[in-house]
Design a protein around this motif. Sequence first.
Motif, PDB file in Angstrom:
ATOM      1  N   ILE A  68      39.902  41.815   7.057  1.00 27.69           N
ATOM      2  CA  ILE A  68      41.025  41.771   7.995  1.00 27.69           C
ATOM      3  C   ILE A  68      42.166  42.686   7.558  1.00 27.69           C
ATOM      4  CG2 ILE A  68      42.257  39.848   6.920  1.00 27.69           C
ATOM      5  CD1 ILE A  68      42.768  38.803   9.795  1.00 27.69           C
ATOM      6  N   VAL A  69      42.211  43.067   6.280  1.00 26.43           N
ATOM      7  CA  VAL A  69      43.290  43.942   5.821  1.00 26.43           C
ATOM      8  C   VAL A  69      43.209  45.308   6.486  1.00 26.43           C
ATOM      9  CG1 VAL A  69      43.518  42.765   3.609  1.00 26.43           C
ATOM     10  CG2 VAL A  69      41.941  44.692   3.816  1.00 26.43           C
ATOM     11  N   PHE A  70      42.027  45.669   7.020  1.00 27.66           N
ATOM     12  CA  PHE A  70      41.900  46.957   7.685  1.00 27.66           C
ATOM     13  C   PHE A  70      42.552  46.958   9.064  1.00 27.66           C
ATOM     14  CE2 PHE A  70      38.137  46.874   4.848  1.00 27.66           C
ATOM     15  CZ  PHE A  70      38.488  47.954   4.044  1.00 27.66           C
ATOM     16  N   LEU A  71      43.095  45.815   9.493  1.00 23.97           N
ATOM     17  CA  LEU A  71      43.814  45.759  10.769  1.00 23.97           C
ATOM     18  C   LEU A  71      45.280  46.157  10.627  1.00 23.97           C
ATOM     19  CD1 LEU A  71      42.468  42.499  12.490  1.00 23.97           C
ATOM     20  CD2 LEU A  71      42.090  44.865  13.191  1.00 23.97           C
ATOM     21  N   TYR A  72      45.669  46.693   9.485  1.00 23.68           N
ATOM     22  CA  TYR A  72      47.086  47.029   9.326  1.00 23.68           C
ATOM     23  C   TYR A  72      47.557  48.132  10.290  1.00 23.68           C
ATOM     24  CZ  TYR A  72      46.260  51.349   6.647  1.00 23.68           C
ATOM     25  OH  TYR A  72      45.892  52.607   6.258  1.00 23.68           O
ATOM     26  N   PRO A  73      46.704  49.087  10.729  1.00 24.52           N
ATOM     27  CA  PRO A  73      47.197  50.024  11.762  1.00 24.52           C
ATOM     28  C   PRO A  73      47.584  49.319  13.059  1.00 24.52           C
ATOM     29  CG  PRO A  73      45.248  50.923  10.701  1.00 24.52           C
ATOM     30  CD  PRO A  73      45.363  49.496  10.249  1.00 24.52           C
ATOM     31  N   THR A  74      46.804  48.325  13.471  1.00 25.16           N
ATOM     32  CA  THR A  74      47.161  47.565  14.666  1.00 25.16           C
ATOM     33  C   THR A  74      48.465  46.811  14.459  1.00 25.16           C
ATOM     34  OG1 THR A  74      44.838  47.313  15.264  1.00 25.16           O
ATOM     35  CG2 THR A  74      46.376  45.785  16.270  1.00 25.16           C
ATOM     36  N   PHE A  75      48.647  46.252  13.277  1.00 29.19           N
ATOM     37  CA  PHE A  75      49.902  45.558  12.958  1.00 29.19           C
ATOM     38  C   PHE A  75      51.095  46.502  13.058  1.00 29.19           C
ATOM     39  CE2 PHE A  75      53.021  44.676   9.590  1.00 29.19           C
ATOM     40  CZ  PHE A  75      53.516  43.453  10.029  1.00 29.19           C
ATOM     41  N   LEU A  76      50.963  47.705  12.501  1.00 27.13           N
ATOM     42  CA  LEU A  76      52.069  48.666  12.545  1.00 27.13           C
ATOM     43  C   LEU A  76      52.368  49.098  13.971  1.00 27.13           C
ATOM     44  CD1 LEU A  76      51.174  50.907   9.450  1.00 27.13           C
ATOM     45  CD2 LEU A  76      52.861  49.069   9.588  1.00 27.13           C
ATOM     46  N   VAL A  77      51.319  49.335  14.771  1.00 31.74           N
ATOM     47  CA  VAL A  77      51.534  49.727  16.165  1.00 31.74           C
ATOM     48  C   VAL A  77      52.200  48.596  16.939  1.00 31.74           C
ATOM     49  CG1 VAL A  77      50.362  50.324  18.314  1.00 31.74           C
ATOM     50  CG2 VAL A  77      49.668  51.408  16.189  1.00 31.74           C
TER      51      VAL A  77
ATOM     52  N   LEU B  39      39.049  55.815   4.303  1.00 34.51           N
ATOM     53  CA  LEU B  39      40.249  56.541   4.709  1.00 34.51           C
ATOM     54  C   LEU B  39      41.444  55.607   4.876  1.00 34.51           C
ATOM     55  CD1 LEU B  39      38.746  59.036   7.321  1.00 34.51           C
ATOM     56  CD2 LEU B  39      39.495  59.542   4.995  1.00 34.51           C
ATOM     57  N   LEU B  40      41.203  54.372   5.314  1.00 37.97           N
ATOM     58  CA  LEU B  40      42.302  53.443   5.558  1.00 37.97           C
ATOM     59  C   LEU B  40      42.928  52.931   4.260  1.00 37.97           C
ATOM     60  CD1 LEU B  40      40.942  51.321   8.550  1.00 37.97           C
ATOM     61  CD2 LEU B  40      42.821  52.963   8.590  1.00 37.97           C
ATOM     62  N   LEU B  41      42.094  52.563   3.298  1.00 40.34           N
ATOM     63  CA  LEU B  41      42.613  51.983   2.051  1.00 40.34           C
ATOM     64  C   LEU B  41      41.965  52.575   0.805  1.00 40.34           C
ATOM     65  CD1 LEU B  41      42.930  48.148   2.864  1.00 40.34           C
ATOM     66  CD2 LEU B  41      44.777  49.783   2.465  1.00 40.34           C
TER      67      LEU B  41
ATOM     68  N   VAL C 172      29.362  41.712  -7.451  1.00 41.46           N
ATOM     69  CA  VAL C 172      29.618  42.607  -6.320  1.00 41.46           C
ATOM     70  C   VAL C 172      31.021  42.335  -5.789  1.00 41.46           C
ATOM     71  CG1 VAL C 172      28.851  43.368  -4.048  1.00 41.46           C
ATOM     72  CG2 VAL C 172      27.162  42.617  -5.741  1.00 41.46           C
ATOM     73  N   LEU C 173      31.845  43.369  -5.774  1.00 40.16           N
ATOM     74  CA  LEU C 173      33.212  43.273  -5.267  1.00 40.16           C
ATOM     75  C   LEU C 173      33.340  44.210  -4.070  1.00 40.16           C
ATOM     76  CD1 LEU C 173      35.197  43.386  -8.647  1.00 40.16           C
ATOM     77  CD2 LEU C 173      34.399  41.378  -7.392  1.00 40.16           C
ATOM     78  N   ASP C 174      33.508  43.628  -2.892  1.00 45.55           N
ATOM     79  CA  ASP C 174      33.651  44.411  -1.671  1.00 45.55           C
ATOM     80  C   ASP C 174      35.118  44.702  -1.384  1.00 45.55           C
ATOM     81  OD1 ASP C 174      30.908  44.602  -0.905  1.00 45.55           O
ATOM     82  OD2 ASP C 174      30.975  42.495  -0.287  1.00 45.55           O
ATOM     83  N   ASN C 175      35.334  45.818  -0.692  1.00 47.82           N
ATOM     84  CA  ASN C 175      36.669  46.194  -0.202  1.00 47.82           C
ATOM     85  C   ASN C 175      37.690  46.245  -1.334  1.00 47.82           C
ATOM     86  OD1 ASN C 175      35.501  46.042   2.410  1.00 47.82           O
ATOM     87  ND2 ASN C 175      35.968  43.859   2.514  1.00 47.82           N
TER      88      ASN C 175
ATOM     89  N   ILE D 258      39.278  52.637  -4.882  1.00 47.02           N
ATOM     90  CA  ILE D 258      38.110  52.400  -5.715  1.00 47.02           C
ATOM     91  C   ILE D 258      37.816  53.580  -6.637  1.00 47.02           C
ATOM     92  CG2 ILE D 258      36.543  53.247  -3.923  1.00 47.02           C
ATOM     93  CD1 ILE D 258      34.542  51.139  -4.883  1.00 47.02           C
ATOM     94  N   SER D 259      38.054  54.795  -6.195  1.00 49.15           N
ATOM     95  CA  SER D 259      37.766  55.951  -7.053  1.00 49.15           C
ATOM     96  C   SER D 259      38.674  55.959  -8.278  1.00 49.15           C
ATOM     97  CB  SER D 259      37.928  57.246  -6.249  1.00 49.15           C
ATOM     98  OG  SER D 259      36.981  57.318  -5.204  1.00 49.15           O
ATOM     99  N   ARG D 260      39.948  55.651  -8.078  1.00 49.03           N
ATOM    100  CA  ARG D 260      40.868  55.607  -9.210  1.00 49.03           C
ATOM    101  C   ARG D 260      40.507  54.472 -10.157  1.00 49.03           C
ATOM    102  NH1 ARG D 260      47.036  54.563  -7.851  1.00 49.03           N
ATOM    103  NH2 ARG D 260      46.222  52.435  -7.660  1.00 49.03           N
ATOM    104  N   LYS D 261      40.129  53.313  -9.617  1.00 50.89           N
ATOM    105  CA  LYS D 261      39.727  52.197 -10.460  1.00 50.89           C
ATOM    106  C   LYS D 261      38.484  52.546 -11.280  1.00 50.89           C
ATOM    107  CE  LYS D 261      42.789  49.149  -8.958  1.00 50.89           C
ATOM    108  NZ  LYS D 261      43.811  48.526  -9.833  1.00 50.89           N
ATOM    109  N   GLU D 262      37.519  53.198 -10.630  1.00 53.68           N
ATOM    110  CA  GLU D 262      36.286  53.551 -11.322  1.00 53.68           C
ATOM    111  C   GLU D 262      36.545  54.537 -12.454  1.00 53.68           C
ATOM    112  OE1 GLU D 262      32.850  56.123 -12.089  1.00 53.68           O
ATOM    113  OE2 GLU D 262      34.571  56.681 -10.846  1.00 53.68           O
TER     114      GLU D 262
END
Length: 249
Positions: A34-43, A200-202, A219-222, A226-230
């Motif tokens: 649900i965190v990927f809904l932040y563009p809808t929240f901003l709009v 692209l979103l997060l 297994v850790l999703d979302n 992630i690239s910086r953490k890795e």
Amino acid sequence: MADDSKSGGDLEKDQRSQEDAPPSSIYLISYPKIVFLYPTFLVAVVVAIFMSIAGESAQIGGNREHMAEVMSLIFLGVFGLNLTVLAFDFPRTTSLTLFFLGAALFMGAWMLLRFNPDIVPTITGLLKGLRPWANSQMYWLFASILGLIFIGVAISVRFDYWEVKGNELLHHHGFLSDLERFAAPNLKIDKEISDIFEYLLLRSGRLVLHPRNQPRAIVLDNVPFISRKEKQITRMLGALQVQVRPDNH
């Protein structure tokens, strides 16, 4: 002069070594989709502010279209795209092709109906009949509900997260801060980015951890960024391997 240059070089070397040193702790948090809904929240927030200032009866354009109808179409369009990102996975090899193909088809159909309204009168009449309407209170309520959910998610992840620290992989979970410990040396890490739009979103993806002497992978999703953490975990594990290397002297 020589001493000054030497001391300056030593300071620069020390500063560079501090920047290259791995962090003492790396936190890994798996978020719900649900965190990927932040563009809808901003709009929703922007539209709510705009509608509160302009008013629901404001009109724009030569056809005297109501502002509420235009804002509703924009909000529904962003909301629909956002739900599409949540509903489907877009691998790297096909997502951009599908996106640009869909955009080209949409723009072509829109221009065709715009300049030739009589070519398909049924569809043109249907599109002209779309007059969605919502006042500023609806957008404020929508943004408030989604904002409260985001706050709840931010609170909940504080009771369930992973920490890579020293020679250990720690799992913090529960309201009483229960703790599980796993050995960090020889930890195998797999990074998976299965959805380019979520990345692209997060900058998020899936992180798979394989602790030593553990039959099941973690297994850790979302996981955001992630690239910086890795990279940070790889640097930390590399530093640990150098430290635990036996001394032959």
